[in-house]
Scaffold this motif. Structure first.
Motif, mmCIF file in Angstrom:
data_model
loop_
_atom_site.group_PDB
_atom_site.id
_atom_site.type_symbol
_atom_site.label_atom_id
_atom_site.label_comp_id
_atom_site.label_asym_id
_atom_site.label_seq_id
_atom_site.Cartn_x
_atom_site.Cartn_y
_atom_site.Cartn_z
ATOM 1 N N SER A 150 -6.057 -7.511 -2.637
ATOM 2 C CA SER A 150 -6.642 -8.124 -3.825
ATOM 3 C C SER A 150 -5.696 -7.987 -5.024
ATOM 4 O O SER A 150 -5.201 -6.896 -5.315
ATOM 5 N N PRO A 151 -5.436 -9.090 -5.748
ATOM 6 C CA PRO A 151 -4.589 -9.014 -6.938
ATOM 7 C C PRO A 151 -5.354 -8.554 -8.177
ATOM 8 O O PRO A 151 -4.794 -8.525 -9.268
ATOM 9 N N SER A 152 -6.626 -8.215 -8.017
ATOM 10 C CA SER A 152 -7.464 -7.815 -9.156
ATOM 11 C C SER A 152 -7.426 -6.305 -9.356
ATOM 12 O O SER A 152 -7.566 -5.537 -8.408
ATOM 13 N N TYR A 153 -7.258 -5.888 -10.606
ATOM 14 C CA TYR A 153 -7.257 -4.466 -10.935
ATOM 15 C C TYR A 153 -8.340 -4.121 -11.947
ATOM 16 O O TYR A 153 -8.497 -2.971 -12.321
ATOM 17 N N PRO A 179 -0.402 5.107 -9.146
ATOM 18 C CA PRO A 179 -1.730 5.510 -8.672
ATOM 19 C C PRO A 179 -2.422 4.434 -7.843
ATOM 20 O O PRO A 179 -3.354 4.738 -7.083
ATOM 21 N N ALA A 180 -1.995 3.178 -7.980
ATOM 22 C CA ALA A 180 -2.632 2.093 -7.230
ATOM 23 C C ALA A 180 -1.824 1.737 -5.989
ATOM 24 O O ALA A 180 -2.228 2.013 -4.862
ATOM 25 N N ASP A 181 -0.681 1.109 -6.171
ATOM 26 C CA ASP A 181 0.177 0.673 -5.066
ATOM 27 C C ASP A 181 1.583 1.204 -5.280
ATOM 28 O O ASP A 181 1.911 1.746 -6.333
ATOM 29 N N PRO A 217 0.842 -1.204 0.000
ATOM 30 C CA PRO A 217 0.000 0.000 0.000
ATOM 31 C C PRO A 217 0.876 1.251 0.000
ATOM 32 O O PRO A 217 1.933 1.276 0.636
ATOM 33 N N ARG A 218 0.446 2.271 -0.684
ATOM 34 C CA ARG A 218 1.229 3.511 -0.733
ATOM 35 C C ARG A 218 1.406 4.107 0.659
ATOM 36 O O ARG A 218 2.419 4.746 0.943
ATOM 37 N N SER A 219 0.419 3.865 1.520
ATOM 38 C CA SER A 219 0.497 4.405 2.876
ATOM 39 C C SER A 219 1.600 3.767 3.702
ATOM 40 O O SER A 219 1.989 4.291 4.746
ATOM 41 N N ALA A 220 2.132 2.613 3.259
ATOM 42 C CA ALA A 220 3.180 1.922 4.010
ATOM 43 C C ALA A 220 4.583 2.341 3.585
ATOM 44 O O ALA A 220 5.562 1.969 4.229
ATOM 45 N N THR A 221 4.684 3.104 2.518
ATOM 46 C CA THR A 221 6.000 3.465 1.984
ATOM 47 C C THR A 221 6.841 4.224 3.000
ATOM 48 O O THR A 221 8.031 3.945 3.183
#
Length: 279
Positions: free
Chosen positions: A178-181, A138-140, A106-110
């Protein structure tokens, strides 16, 4: 028959539901590096769950070779063992025993992983010997880890430890596992289609390759059927390549194919002209 088996394995998650965990490792994989049919064996041998994005569903913010999202989940030791199983297949094409692996967080974990002034990343790079870079999309966020099998494994252990420790990013990971985009493919399969791509004589040689090596490689990357239709011709006499498969797979293959041809043409045009000797 082999393609049908791989499709079943790809679209059917293991018995353990993918949201249970308690540990998660989300990867971006090149299907030319590892067979989908190997995931079931890895899950059976390690106890970890494996979940690959469905046909037609690709990570949308990937430059270069298309990649699919793969989720490994279970106890931390199971997830690590499953990753080691994948490593065996990946290392076959390694250069100088080093290989690049891509992980999603997640971008929040960077911020947590990087640390103040990059302190955390610098520490694990020094201790593991792996090269680690983080890119936001934009996603992860994509974590790029390159190194020997031992160095990459040490970096992956650190990644899981950071997730599982008190105050780690496990909660954020659960919300983004989820691995789905493509939301339209969560409960249904992608439709099948085919397109005809006109190719110049130079492009035909690039696509087919020696002994058909290139066209086979391209077929593996996006799981499409690629076939030259020698009896057909384009409006200007071009040869015709047929690409058939799931809509998303065909689109991904076509896009990658065009980029690949453009890069090859650019390299050819940049080569210095051969010197001529006049007498």
């Amino acid at each position: 028959q082999q393609q049908q088996q791989e499709q079943q394995q790809q679209e059917t998650p293991t018995k353990r539901r993918w949201h249970q965990g308690p540990a998660f490792l989300k990867m971006l994989i090149n299907l030319a590096d590892v067979r989908v049919s190997s995931f079931g064996k890895i899950a059976q041998e390690t106890g970890a769950g494996t979940f690959l994005s469905n046909r037609g569903d690709w990570f949308p913010f990937m430059k270069g070779i298309p990649r699919k999202a793969l989720l490994l989940h279970g106890e931390q030791k199971e997830v690590l063992a499953a990753f080691e199983g994948l490593q065996k297949g990946y290392q076959k094409g390694a250069v100088r025993n080093e290989k690049l692996y891509l992980f999603l967080i997640p971008r929040s974990a960077t911020k947590q992983l990087v640390g103040p002034g990059g302190k955390n990343i610098q520490k694990v790079v020094k201790e593991s010997g792996a090269n680690i870079q983080i890119d936001d999309t934009p996603a992860d966020s994509i974590i790029r880890i390159r190194g020997t099998p031992e160095a990459v494994r040490a970096a992956v252990v650190w990644l899981l430890d950071q997730q599982q420790k008190k105050g780690g990013y496990l909660k954020e990971m659960r919300e983004a596992i989820s691995p789905s985009y493509r939301m339209d493919l969560i409960d249904t399969r992608d439709e099948r289609t085919e397109i005809l791509v006109p190719l110049s004589s130079d492009d035909v040689g690039t696509i087919i390759g020696e002994g058909g090596k290139n066209i086979q490689h391209l077929s593996h990357i996006a799981q499409c059927e690629l076939r030259m239709e020698w009896t057909l011709r384009g409006l200007n006499g071009e040869s015709i390549l047929r690409i058939a498969g799931a809509v998303g797979d065909v689109h991904t293959t076509h896009k990658y194919l065009l980029r690949h041809l453009q890069s090859v043409r650019a390299m050819v045009s940049e080569k210095p002209a051969e010197a001529t000797v006049t007498t």
